[in-house]
Design a protein around this motif. Structure first.
Motif, PDB file in Angstrom:
ATOM      1  N   ASP A 171      12.072  12.523  -1.885  1.00  0.00           N
ATOM      2  CA  ASP A 171      11.441  11.285  -2.355  1.00  0.00           C
ATOM      3  C   ASP A 171       9.946  11.507  -2.564  1.00  0.00           C
ATOM      4  O   ASP A 171       9.334  12.336  -1.906  1.00  0.00           O
ATOM      5  N   MET A 172       9.373  10.753  -3.482  1.00  0.00           N
ATOM      6  CA  MET A 172       7.930  10.780  -3.721  1.00  0.00           C
ATOM      7  C   MET A 172       7.345   9.478  -3.179  1.00  0.00           C
ATOM      8  O   MET A 172       7.936   8.412  -3.333  1.00  0.00           O
ATOM      9  N   LEU A 173       6.182   9.562  -2.547  1.00  0.00           N
ATOM     10  CA  LEU A 173       5.516   8.387  -1.987  1.00  0.00           C
ATOM     11  C   LEU A 173       4.059   8.366  -2.404  1.00  0.00           C
ATOM     12  O   LEU A 173       3.413   9.416  -2.488  1.00  0.00           O
ATOM     13  N   LYS A 174       3.541   7.159  -2.680  1.00  0.00           N
ATOM     14  CA  LYS A 174       2.112   6.930  -2.861  1.00  0.00           C
ATOM     15  C   LYS A 174       1.664   6.107  -1.667  1.00  0.00           C
ATOM     16  O   LYS A 174       2.191   5.015  -1.428  1.00  0.00           O
TER      17      LYS A 174
ATOM     18  N   MET B 121      12.880   7.782 -11.522  1.00  0.00           N
ATOM     19  CA  MET B 121      12.698   6.329 -11.476  1.00  0.00           C
ATOM     20  C   MET B 121      11.223   5.979 -11.582  1.00  0.00           C
ATOM     21  O   MET B 121      10.361   6.836 -11.472  1.00  0.00           O
ATOM     22  N   THR B 122      10.927   4.701 -11.783  1.00  0.00           N
ATOM     23  CA  THR B 122       9.541   4.242 -11.780  1.00  0.00           C
ATOM     24  C   THR B 122       9.121   3.931 -10.352  1.00  0.00           C
ATOM     25  O   THR B 122       9.956   3.755  -9.472  1.00  0.00           O
ATOM     26  N   TRP B 123       7.817   3.850 -10.136  1.00  0.00           N
ATOM     27  CA  TRP B 123       7.301   3.553  -8.795  1.00  0.00           C
ATOM     28  C   TRP B 123       7.671   2.137  -8.402  1.00  0.00           C
ATOM     29  O   TRP B 123       7.543   1.209  -9.191  1.00  0.00           O
TER      30      TRP B 123
ATOM     31  N   ARG C 127       0.812  -1.216   0.000  1.00  0.00           N
ATOM     32  CA  ARG C 127       0.000   0.000   0.000  1.00  0.00           C
ATOM     33  C   ARG C 127       0.848   1.270   0.000  1.00  0.00           C
ATOM     34  O   ARG C 127       0.310   2.368   0.004  1.00  0.00           O
ATOM     35  N   VAL C 128       2.169   1.097  -0.007  1.00  0.00           N
ATOM     36  CA  VAL C 128       3.073   2.242  -0.055  1.00  0.00           C
ATOM     37  C   VAL C 128       4.042   2.014  -1.207  1.00  0.00           C
ATOM     38  O   VAL C 128       4.698   0.975  -1.286  1.00  0.00           O
TER      39      VAL C 128
END
Length: 134
Positions: free
Chosen positions: A53-56, A38-40, A30-31
């Motif tokens: 940093d990027m987070l979903k 870069m790719t997720w 879920r994270v």
């Protein structure tokens, strides 16, 4: 401090109530994590989080896409922790659209006069639901 564990940061930023829940969310996928172009990638609880940093993050409140602005290992007041990240405009718009869609769903509830359905009311409900008997 140049980095913090993912589960500690998610807990300190108040996305999850406990570190155990943050760790479990990482384990369940879920994270997601992304650095630069870069790719997720799925994030593990022990991964280090750095500024930029990027987070979903998917939790009970919805799906957030954020940029990490600060690091913290301790859980502080909500007003302070909101400065640790910035939510993207697309994420805000998507969450608002989900809220509006939920509001548009009609709610069919009948308020029972006596607090509980009578035998006759139950038979009517069963007929409406397509159940036999009664």
């Amino acid at each position: 401090m140049s980095s913090v564990r993912m589960d500690k940061w998610l807990w300190a930023a108040r996305f999850f109530k406990t570190r155990a829940l943050a760790s479990k969310a990482c384990e369940l996928g879920r994270v997601d994590w992304k650095k630069g172009e870069m790719t997720w990638q799925p994030a593990k609880a022990a991964r280090d989080v750095h500024e930029g940093d990027m987070l979903k993050i998917k939790n009970d409140s919805g799906e957030f896409q954020i940029e990490v602005l600060g690091l913290s290992e301790v859980r502080g007041p909500a007003a302070v922790t909101q400065g640790l990240y910035r939510e993207t405009d697309e994420s805000k718009a998507a969450r608002a659209a989900v809220v509006e869609a939920k509001k548009a769903i009609p709610v069919y509830e009948r308020v029972w006069e006596s607090g509980r359905p009578t035998k006759r009311d139950r038979r009517v409900m069963n007929r409406l639901r397509g159940r036999q008997g009664g």
